[in-house]
Scaffold this motif. Structure first.
Motif, short mmCIF file in Angstrom:
data_model
loop_
_atom_site.label_atom_id
_atom_site.label_comp_id
_atom_site.label_asym_id
_atom_site.label_seq_id
_atom_site.Cartn_x
_atom_site.Cartn_y
_atom_site.Cartn_z
N GLN A 15 0.84 -1.20 0.00
CA GLN A 15 0.00 0.00 0.00
C GLN A 15 0.88 1.25 0.00
O GLN A 15 0.63 2.20 -0.73
N ASP A 16 1.94 1.22 0.81
CA ASP A 16 2.86 2.38 0.86
C ASP A 16 3.53 2.62 -0.49
O ASP A 16 3.90 3.73 -0.81
N MET A 17 3.72 1.54 -1.24
CA MET A 17 4.47 1.65 -2.48
C MET A 17 3.57 1.80 -3.70
O MET A 17 4.05 1.88 -4.83
N GLY A 18 2.26 1.78 -3.49
CA GLY A 18 1.33 1.90 -4.61
C GLY A 18 1.26 0.64 -5.46
O GLY A 18 1.02 0.71 -6.67
N ILE A 19 1.50 -0.51 -4.84
CA ILE A 19 1.43 -1.79 -5.55
C ILE A 19 0.14 -2.50 -5.15
O ILE A 19 -0.20 -2.55 -3.97
N GLU A 20 -0.56 -3.04 -6.13
CA GLU A 20 -1.80 -3.79 -5.82
C GLU A 20 -1.46 -5.15 -5.25
O GLU A 20 -0.42 -5.72 -5.59
N THR A 21 -2.36 -5.68 -4.43
CA THR A 21 -2.08 -6.99 -3.82
C THR A 21 -3.17 -8.02 -4.14
O THR A 21 -4.34 -7.67 -4.27
N VAL A 22 -2.72 -9.27 -4.24
CA VAL A 22 -3.63 -10.40 -4.40
C VAL A 22 -3.28 -11.40 -3.32
O VAL A 22 -2.15 -11.86 -3.25
N LEU A 23 -4.23 -11.71 -2.47
CA LEU A 23 -3.96 -12.68 -1.40
C LEU A 23 -4.33 -14.09 -1.88
O LEU A 23 -5.46 -14.32 -2.32
N LEU A 24 -3.37 -15.00 -1.81
CA LEU A 24 -3.63 -16.40 -2.17
C LEU A 24 -3.95 -17.12 -0.86
O LEU A 24 -3.08 -17.28 -0.01
N HIS A 25 -5.20 -17.49 -0.68
CA HIS A 25 -5.61 -17.96 0.65
C HIS A 25 -6.34 -19.30 0.60
O HIS A 25 -6.95 -19.66 -0.42
N SER A 26 -6.30 -20.01 1.72
CA SER A 26 -7.06 -21.26 1.82
C SER A 26 -8.51 -20.91 2.15
O SER A 26 -8.81 -19.80 2.58
N ASP A 27 -9.38 -21.89 1.94
CA ASP A 27 -10.83 -21.64 2.13
C ASP A 27 -11.15 -21.13 3.53
O ASP A 27 -11.95 -20.22 3.69
N VAL A 28 -10.48 -21.71 4.56
CA VAL A 28 -10.82 -21.29 5.93
C VAL A 28 -10.30 -19.90 6.28
O VAL A 28 -10.65 -19.35 7.31
N ASP A 29 -9.44 -19.36 5.43
CA ASP A 29 -8.88 -18.04 5.73
C ASP A 29 -9.65 -16.90 5.07
O ASP A 29 -9.13 -15.78 4.93
N ALA A 30 -10.87 -17.17 4.68
CA ALA A 30 -11.65 -16.11 4.03
C ALA A 30 -12.11 -15.04 5.02
O ALA A 30 -12.39 -13.92 4.65
N GLU A 31 -12.16 -15.43 6.32
CA GLU A 31 -12.57 -14.42 7.32
C GLU A 31 -11.36 -13.94 8.11
O GLU A 31 -11.26 -14.15 9.31
N THR A 32 -10.42 -13.34 7.44
CA THR A 32 -9.22 -12.87 8.15
C THR A 32 -8.91 -11.43 7.75
O THR A 32 -9.41 -10.93 6.74
N LEU A 33 -8.06 -10.81 8.54
CA LEU A 33 -7.70 -9.41 8.27
C LEU A 33 -7.00 -9.26 6.92
O LEU A 33 -7.31 -8.35 6.15
N ALA A 34 -6.08 -10.17 6.62
CA ALA A 34 -5.37 -10.08 5.34
C ALA A 34 -6.35 -10.17 4.18
O ALA A 34 -6.23 -9.45 3.18
N TYR A 35 -7.35 -11.03 4.32
CA TYR A 35 -8.38 -11.19 3.29
C TYR A 35 -9.12 -9.87 3.07
O TYR A 35 -9.38 -9.44 1.95
N ARG A 36 -9.43 -9.22 4.18
CA ARG A 36 -10.20 -7.96 4.07
C ARG A 36 -9.34 -6.83 3.52
O ARG A 36 -9.83 -5.93 2.85
N LEU A 37 -8.04 -6.88 3.81
CA LEU A 37 -7.18 -5.75 3.39
C LEU A 37 -6.68 -5.84 1.95
O LEU A 37 -6.36 -4.83 1.33
N ALA A 38 -6.55 -7.07 1.43
CA ALA A 38 -5.97 -7.23 0.09
C ALA A 38 -6.89 -6.62 -0.97
O ALA A 38 -8.11 -6.57 -0.79
N ASP A 39 -6.30 -6.17 -2.07
CA ASP A 39 -7.11 -5.62 -3.15
C ASP A 39 -7.91 -6.72 -3.85
O ASP A 39 -9.03 -6.51 -4.28
N GLU A 40 -7.27 -7.89 -3.99
CA GLU A 40 -7.94 -9.04 -4.61
C GLU A 40 -7.62 -10.28 -3.82
O GLU A 40 -6.62 -10.34 -3.11
N ARG A 41 -8.44 -11.31 -4.01
CA ARG A 41 -8.21 -12.58 -3.32
C ARG A 41 -8.42 -13.73 -4.28
O ARG A 41 -9.30 -13.65 -5.13
#
Ligand code: ADP
Length: 488
Positions: free
Chosen positions: A24-50
């Motif tokens: 975010q500080d660098m102006g780079i978009e993020t995609v979180l590669l996550h397991s099914d059970v990690d859909a309710e997590t902070l990283a999931y909510r913060l990432a631009d895409e999942r």
């Protein structure tokens, strides 16, 4: 240069959040590669895409190379950051990223391979004349040969898995009667955890401090020493409290070790962030291993040097220059990190899982919190039970210890049990306060690696005495101009 516009994160929890924040500080978009059970997590909510990569078991998601690569590719990522743990030290993954024409944020696959095998790492280190712990690194893996080598090296010894990590595949041998069982169980663990049965043996140093150097190979090929961290407070070979810089490390030894660390990394033409771990006993230091990734405890280095290692990693992977000049790097003050685990002290420290009903981090000057959970999230049994890292910075070590105690006492975590009471006991222990602790600290003072039901009475008073005395200020590795001035 400047190719990274979208970065995939092949990780979870607090380190995924850490990487998202840097992007975010660098102006780079993020995609979180996550397991099914990690859909309710902070990283999931913060990432631009999942992108979901599979079910909870790590073999079907976070450790699955093909699924991570395919998802990152499908999302149009230019780069992948592996964080720490999971695939971060997997040379096949780094290679697969390259093949899929994505930038792996980390060193080359060759560097990962070289240092991932602790035996080949020790050989490289020996070739540049940096001391290694004496032992046996041979190809003959017969049990009888290993037993004979243990006799030759002399007890105590430690049997280690060549491909090991995370404190697994290690067995200390204190008497020959237990040697056979140690070899067999280390081999079993090595086979199941690292898919390689190869073992080696070292003399076990039982009065040693764990001191590691953060190094960084920039895009021009220069290797910087970013000073050291001390991680002697360990339970079952895993770190619990880390500091920068090391307490009681004499300056000439610090310089020698920094030079050795830079030499090792330069010899391997190392790129990016890496950590060279040493054991220090008396005046002597010995190379133990090199970790080719961002370290869990990297924030303490960031705090004393005033830099962002994740940003530096991304810039370097992208072929850009880092944002510091080597000459200006000088540690200031003292930083301490405590790892907060969801664990039940009354049940031998087993993970305490469940809903985190309420969480509150007491922000303040020189306090930093790295976490992957918010109120309402759950600690699941699938992954590491570390809830957060609490990091404090202050002008010197006694003040940083006091700030950590205050900070921990104000953290609110409802829903699971944590190791905070244990951390508080350690922070009050006279051996920790005066900085003389070795890697035996917990084993020596805490039965079964757990806090006593009632703390010994003298702990508080000794610590208080030290914190209040001007001598304690002087004992700090970086004395402050305010030495002797009381804060309150
Ligand atoms: P891992 O890669 O699993 O973390 P390490 O080789 O880094 O394993 O060792 C982990 C910890 O085990 C060290 O920090 C130290 O406390 C202890 N250890 C490892 N080797 C030795 C040794 N030769 N003597 C004493 N302690 C050791």
């Amino acid at each position: 240069m400047g190719k990274i516009r979208k970065l995939a994160i092949a990780n979870r929890g607090e380190v995924a959040v850490r990487i998202i924040r840097a992007c975010q500080d660098m102006g780079i978009e993020t995609v979180l590669l996550h397991s099914d059970v990690d859909a309710e997590t902070l990283a999931y909510r913060l990432a631009d895409e999942r992108m979901a990569i599979g079910p909870a078991p790590v073999g079907e998601s976070y450790l699955n190379i093909a699924r991570n690569i395919d998802a990152a590719k499908a999302a149009g990522a230019d780069a992948i950051h592996p964080g720490f743990g999971f695939l971060s030290e997997n040379d096949d993954f780094a290679e697969a990223c390259e093949k899929a024409r994505m930038i792996f944020v980390g060193p080359s696959p060759e560097s990962i391979r070289l240092f991932g095998d602790k035996i080949s790492a020790k050989k490289l280190v020996e070739s540049v004349r940096v001391p290694i712990v004496p032992g046996y690194n041979g190809d003959d893996q017969n049990e009888s040969r290993l037993l004979a080598e243990i006799e030759r090296i002399g007890l105590p010894c430690i049997v280690k898995a060549a491909g090991g990590g995370g404190g697994r595949g290690l067995r200390v041998v204190r008497d020959m009667a237990g040697a056979k069982e140690a070899i067999e169980s280390a081999r079993r663990e090595a086979k199941s955890a690292f898919n390689s049965e190869k073992l080696f043996v070292e003399k076990y140093l039982d009065r040693a401090k764990h001191i590691e150097f953060q190094i960084f190979g920039d895009s021009s090929g220069r290797v910087h020493s970013l000073f050291e961290r001390e991680c002697s407070v360990q339970r079952r070979h895993q770190k619990i409290i880390e500091e920068a810089t090391a307490a009681r490390l004499p300056e000439p030894l610090r310089e020698k070790m920094a030079k050795a660390a830079v030499l090792i990394a330069s010899e391997a033409k190392y790129r990016g962030a890496g950590t060279i771990e040493f054991l220090v006993q008396g005046e002597d230091f010995y190379f133990m291993e090199m970790n080719t990734r961002l370290q869990v405890e990297h924030p303490v280095t960031e705090e004393v040097l005033g830099l962002d290692l994740v940003k530096a990693q991304i810039l370097t992977a992208d072929g850009s220059a880092v944002l510091w000049a080597g000459e200006e790097l000088k540690p200031r003050g003292h930083a301490i990190e405590c790892r907060i685990y969801a664990e039940d002290p009354d049940r031998g420290g087993v993970p305490s899982t469940g809903m985190l009903h309420y969480l509150s981090w007491p922000h303040g000057p020189g306090r930093r919190f790295e976490f992957g959970f918010e109120s309402g999230d759950a600690v699941t049994p699938y992954y590491d039970p570390m809830i957060a890292k609490v990091i404090v910075w202050d002008e010197n070590r006694p003040r940083a210890i006091r700030k950590m105690r205050e900070t921990l006492s104000e953290c609110v975590i409802f829903g699971v049990k944590t190791n905070i009471p244990f951390l508080q006991t350690i922070l009050r222990h006279s051996e920790f306060v005066d900085g003389t602790m070795t890697t035996q600290f917990i084993e020596k003072h805490f039965k079964n690696g757990m806090p006593p039901r009632e703390s010994p009475e003298d702990i508080e008073t000794v610590a208080e005495m030290l914190l209040k005395s001007p001598a304690a200020e002087e004992a700090s590795s970086h004395p402050s101009p305010w030495a002797g001035v009381r804060e309150r």
